[in-house]
Enzyme design. Sequence first.
Site, PDB file in Angstrom:
ATOM      1  N   THR A 146      -3.237   7.692   4.258  1.00  0.00           N
ATOM      2  CA  THR A 146      -3.621   6.681   3.272  1.00  0.00           C
ATOM      3  C   THR A 146      -2.494   5.679   3.058  1.00  0.00           C
ATOM      4  O   THR A 146      -1.355   6.069   2.778  1.00  0.00           O
ATOM      5  CB  THR A 146      -3.938   7.366   1.929  1.00  0.00           C
ATOM      6  OG1 THR A 146      -4.964   8.333   2.131  1.00  0.00           O
ATOM      7  CG2 THR A 146      -4.372   6.356   0.883  1.00  0.00           C
ATOM      8  N   GLU A 147      -2.817   4.392   3.199  1.00  0.00           N
ATOM      9  CA  GLU A 147      -1.851   3.310   2.986  1.00  0.00           C
ATOM     10  C   GLU A 147      -0.580   3.481   3.816  1.00  0.00           C
ATOM     11  O   GLU A 147       0.486   3.012   3.451  1.00  0.00           O
ATOM     12  CB  GLU A 147      -1.493   3.186   1.495  1.00  0.00           C
ATOM     13  CG  GLU A 147      -2.697   3.020   0.577  1.00  0.00           C
ATOM     14  CD  GLU A 147      -3.440   1.710   0.766  1.00  0.00           C
ATOM     15  OE1 GLU A 147      -2.961   0.846   1.515  1.00  0.00           O
ATOM     16  OE2 GLU A 147      -4.510   1.551   0.144  1.00  0.00           O
ATOM     17  N   MET A 148      -0.694   4.201   4.945  1.00  0.00           N
ATOM     18  CA  MET A 148       0.428   4.474   5.851  1.00  0.00           C
ATOM     19  C   MET A 148       1.590   5.174   5.159  1.00  0.00           C
ATOM     20  O   MET A 148       2.760   5.020   5.530  1.00  0.00           O
ATOM     21  CB  MET A 148       0.902   3.201   6.553  1.00  0.00           C
ATOM     22  CG  MET A 148      -0.114   2.694   7.537  1.00  0.00           C
ATOM     23  SD  MET A 148       0.576   1.635   8.802  1.00  0.00           S
ATOM     24  CE  MET A 148      -0.915   1.343   9.760  1.00  0.00           C
ATOM     25  N   ILE A 149       1.262   5.961   4.115  1.00  0.00           N
ATOM     26  CA  ILE A 149       2.299   6.717   3.407  1.00  0.00           C
ATOM     27  C   ILE A 149       2.882   7.767   4.353  1.00  0.00           C
ATOM     28  O   ILE A 149       2.158   8.510   5.010  1.00  0.00           O
ATOM     29  CB  ILE A 149       1.711   7.376   2.145  1.00  0.00           C
ATOM     30  CG1 ILE A 149       1.367   6.285   1.110  1.00  0.00           C
ATOM     31  CG2 ILE A 149       2.690   8.383   1.547  1.00  0.00           C
ATOM     32  CD1 ILE A 149       0.577   6.794  -0.082  1.00  0.00           C
ATOM     33  N   TRP A 300       2.739   0.823   3.452  1.00  0.00           N
ATOM     34  CA  TRP A 300       2.704  -0.559   3.952  1.00  0.00           C
ATOM     35  C   TRP A 300       2.438  -1.560   2.818  1.00  0.00           C
ATOM     36  O   TRP A 300       2.085  -2.705   3.061  1.00  0.00           O
ATOM     37  CB  TRP A 300       1.701  -0.707   5.088  1.00  0.00           C
ATOM     38  CG  TRP A 300       0.226  -0.618   4.744  1.00  0.00           C
ATOM     39  CD1 TRP A 300      -0.350  -0.161   3.613  1.00  0.00           C
ATOM     40  CD2 TRP A 300      -0.855  -1.037   5.605  1.00  0.00           C
ATOM     41  NE1 TRP A 300      -1.721  -0.242   3.697  1.00  0.00           N
ATOM     42  CE2 TRP A 300      -2.060  -0.775   4.902  1.00  0.00           C
ATOM     43  CE3 TRP A 300      -0.939  -1.593   6.873  1.00  0.00           C
ATOM     44  CZ2 TRP A 300      -3.322  -1.049   5.452  1.00  0.00           C
ATOM     45  CZ3 TRP A 300      -2.196  -1.860   7.414  1.00  0.00           C
ATOM     46  CH2 TRP A 300      -3.366  -1.591   6.718  1.00  0.00           C
TER      47      TRP A 300
END
Length: 438
Positions: A146-149, A300
């Site tokens: 998720t969200e490039m976490i 990101w």
Amino acid sequence: MTKSVCLFFQVHQPFRHRRYRFFDIGNDHYYYDDYSNDTIMRKIADKCYLPANKLILDLIDRMEGKFKVAFSITGTALEQFELYAPEVIDSFKKLAKTGCVEFLSETYSHSLSSLKNPGIFKEQIRLHDERIFGLFGQKPRIFRNTEMIYSDEIGAEIAGMGFLGVLTEGAKQVLGWKSPNFLYVNAINPRLKVLMRNFKLSDDIAFRFSNGNWSEHPLTADKFIGWLERLEEKEEVVNLFLSYESLGERQAEESGIFKFLESFVAKVSVNPHLQFATPTQVVEQLQPVSAVHVPEAISWADEERDLTAWLGNNLQKEAFNKLYELGKRMQRCTDADLVKDWNYLQESDHFYYMSTKHSSDGRVNRSENPFDSPYGAFINYMNILSDFKIRLNAVVPENETESEIAILQRIIEEKDEKLKKLEADLRRLQKTGKQKRH
């Protein structure tokens, strides 16, 4: 030396909540704004998903296998496609059949579970990957959180699940002087390859493309390819990771975004120095240059590339912690409606709506914020969570007192049902008696 161009699109839509008042708690268990979900999905499907999928399918056919692309699609987006725009699912199935499209793993509901509960994180991934395999016949080999976490520890967890690689942000605070245009490995488990997003080149397309004040406007395919060709010769891969809504939604069709993509793909496909590659091809074909150390989680989002878009203030942290306090009990819950609502409550969007940050580029806001203020979003979410907890207590009591209350509640409900039945029988007998007397 030929450079690989790794083009990836993120697809996500949340189930938006309706205005849920204090007096709804305990009385109304339906939380969703069906009209907004339907309207927004149809609008984005018509502007982005359907025309973009049609163009990509056409380009794959025309380029005869030279054009490769990757997607990660959340489970909540797939559910909304099925509800409101089933033809989008059909168009993704056509892409899957080409053999040129890779589907990556995700959390089912675009959740922040990787930051809180490894068990729930794994379950989210399992649910997602089962849905992807069922629809598209692919078992994802690369993970995109998720969200490039991402952090070293999250990467080690992902490696333990058997994934070959992970996508994340090429954040300056992590890379320093290093370039994102190489393949790296996780600092704890080097078996996991790490693909770092080139945020400058990605955002030139995703955010700056139609900005008339941008010094590079208008962006043409020739200009963009020129930038790729002028990169250091030894650099091996350019990771262009974008939200899919950049095509047709954020950058309108009138801006020329679809024509740009068509021209870019055609020119890369005949360029002797460039080639398209999926994330799996990148991790299998390239040798990593070093480990990348990410002790603190990155994303990101925004200039900071951190977690503050979702967990930057006390409202967000309070809601986040209260939600995951229910995690252990949800692992014992088998009620289908509760499990569904639990998954939807985990969507990162709900925490984003509570943000007090003002994003300069709007990177995380891929959907319309239905709330006038962060406080309004918080109150609405906590009201829903309160009702959800009441329902959960009835099925999986929190403690002995709650268990006794739940048992008494069931006894009362059963007696109410018996009373209603007896009253109905009495009315029927009274009606029969009157008919006999007449």
